[in-house]
Design a protein around this motif. Structure first.
Motif, PDB file in Angstrom:
ATOM      1  N   ASN A  46      14.173  -2.436   2.001  1.00  0.00           N
ATOM      2  CA  ASN A  46      14.199  -2.712   2.989  1.00  0.00           C
ATOM      3  C   ASN A  46      12.736  -1.991   3.847  1.00  0.00           C
ATOM      4  N   ALA A  49      10.166  -4.433   2.171  1.00  0.00           N
ATOM      5  CA  ALA A  49       9.835  -6.133   3.154  1.00  0.00           C
ATOM      6  C   ALA A  49       9.108  -6.140   4.400  1.00  0.00           C
ATOM      7  N   ALA A  50       9.487  -4.494   5.362  1.00  0.00           N
ATOM      8  CA  ALA A  50       9.019  -4.344   6.118  1.00  0.00           C
ATOM      9  C   ALA A  50       7.471  -4.280   6.321  1.00  0.00           C
ATOM     10  N   ALA A  52       5.880  -6.100   3.755  1.00  0.00           N
ATOM     11  CA  ALA A  52       5.364  -6.886   2.929  1.00  0.00           C
ATOM     12  C   ALA A  52       5.016  -8.447   4.587  1.00  0.00           C
ATOM     13  N   GLU A  53       6.165  -7.646   5.394  1.00  0.00           N
ATOM     14  CA  GLU A  53       5.501  -8.455   6.325  1.00  0.00           C
ATOM     15  C   GLU A  53       4.456  -7.991   7.165  1.00  0.00           C
ATOM     16  N   ALA A  54       4.099  -7.286   7.375  1.00  0.00           N
ATOM     17  CA  ALA A  54       3.267  -6.633   8.557  1.00  0.00           C
ATOM     18  C   ALA A  54       2.089  -6.865   7.677  1.00  0.00           C
ATOM     19  N   TYR A  55       2.014  -6.803   6.884  1.00  0.00           N
ATOM     20  CA  TYR A  55       0.727  -7.042   5.812  1.00  0.00           C
ATOM     21  C   TYR A  55       1.035  -8.647   5.972  1.00  0.00           C
ATOM     22  N   ASP A  56       1.122  -9.625   5.583  1.00  0.00           N
ATOM     23  CA  ASP A  56       1.334 -10.856   5.795  1.00  0.00           C
ATOM     24  C   ASP A  56       0.585 -11.462   7.449  1.00  0.00           C
ATOM     25  N   GLU A  57       1.102 -10.570   8.371  1.00  0.00           N
ATOM     26  CA  GLU A  57       0.868 -10.885   9.349  1.00  0.00           C
ATOM     27  C   GLU A  57      -0.492 -10.817  10.099  1.00  0.00           C
ATOM     28  N   GLU A  70       7.627 -14.327  -0.076  1.00  0.00           N
ATOM     29  CA  GLU A  70       8.257 -14.729   0.771  1.00  0.00           C
ATOM     30  C   GLU A  70       9.792 -13.849   0.649  1.00  0.00           C
ATOM     31  N   ILE A  71       8.843 -12.881   1.505  1.00  0.00           N
ATOM     32  CA  ILE A  71       9.983 -11.979   1.408  1.00  0.00           C
ATOM     33  C   ILE A  71      11.607 -11.973   2.786  1.00  0.00           C
ATOM     34  N   GLY A  73      13.532 -11.386   5.663  1.00  0.00           N
ATOM     35  CA  GLY A  73      14.246 -10.013   6.340  1.00  0.00           C
ATOM     36  C   GLY A  73      15.059  -8.770   6.374  1.00  0.00           C
TER      37      GLY A  73
END
Length: 221
Positions: A46, A49-50, A52-57, A70-71, A73
């Protein structure tokens, strides 16, 4: 987004470093896991995933670029498995959604079933069992065919497939006959799901198989 609200280059770099650190922690947790349901692995998953999502944004907001990952949520992941190690029973929970795409076809097919039953059993008035009632037609259709057959012939019955999911949950023992019939879906416990199979238009046409940190399988198609 305005320039003032955009993340700085340093913030993007920091987010990238956070992903690298989360990768290291996840690998370390996997290498040292104590079992298939090790909570440390689940937590590291988790966290990764969090991050990676922050970096992507931040990457997108700053440079209008995206990552190839594609991580899923956290909300899409199953909780740690809390069921018996050796299940003595299983519960299979199925949901399939359909749109009534052609009500007239549905009514005609259901009426055909009702007429056939009248001919077989000699029941007077059976031909009026459906009429113009979609509710009655649905009852006739699902009373005649198993759900799997309806799924395979849905277009024939004027239906259009939506999402579907199947959960296989472990149980300590088989419930007593009739025990849960009054509230059959109230006891669905995600922490006891051993595997699940999802079908949705949001997934790629090619079958995608995933496995979470507990070793439980998810199949999307």
């Amino acid at each position: 987004m305005s320039d003032a609200a955009q993340p700085t280059a340093a913030e993007v770099r920091a987010a990238a470093e956070a992903v690298k650190a989360a990768l290291d922690r996840h690998l370390a947790a996997v290498e040292n896991r104590t079992g298939d349901d090790d909570p440390a692995v689940y937590a590291a998953f988790n966290d990764l995933a969090a991050a990676a999502e922050a970096y992507d944004e931040r990457l997108y907001d700053r440079y209008d670029e995206v990552t190839p990952f594609e991580i899923p949520g956290v909300e899409d992941s199953l909780p740690p498995y809390a069921g018996p190690e050796q299940p003595n029973a299983l519960s299979v929970l199925i949901r399939r959604d359909y749109a009534v795409a052609d009500a007239q076809r549905l009514l005609a097919q259901a009426q055909h079933i009702a007429d056939a039953e009248r001919d077989d059993e000699g029941e007077a008035g059976a031909s009026a069992a459906v009429g113009s009632s979609v509710h009655a037609a649905i009852g006739v259709l699902f009373g005649e065919y198993e759900p799997d057959e309806i799924a395979s012939r849905h277009k024939e019955f004027g239906l259009e497939e939506g999402d579907s999911t199947l959960w296989v949950a472990a149980a300590d023992e088989l419930p007593e006959a009739g025990e849960w019939l009054a509230t059959p879906f109230d006891q669905a416990d995600p922490s006891r799901v051993t595997c699940r199979f999802d079908v949705s238009a949001v997934f790629d046409e090619d079958e995608l198989y995933e496995e979470d940190s507990t070793g439980r399988s998810h199949e999307h198609s």
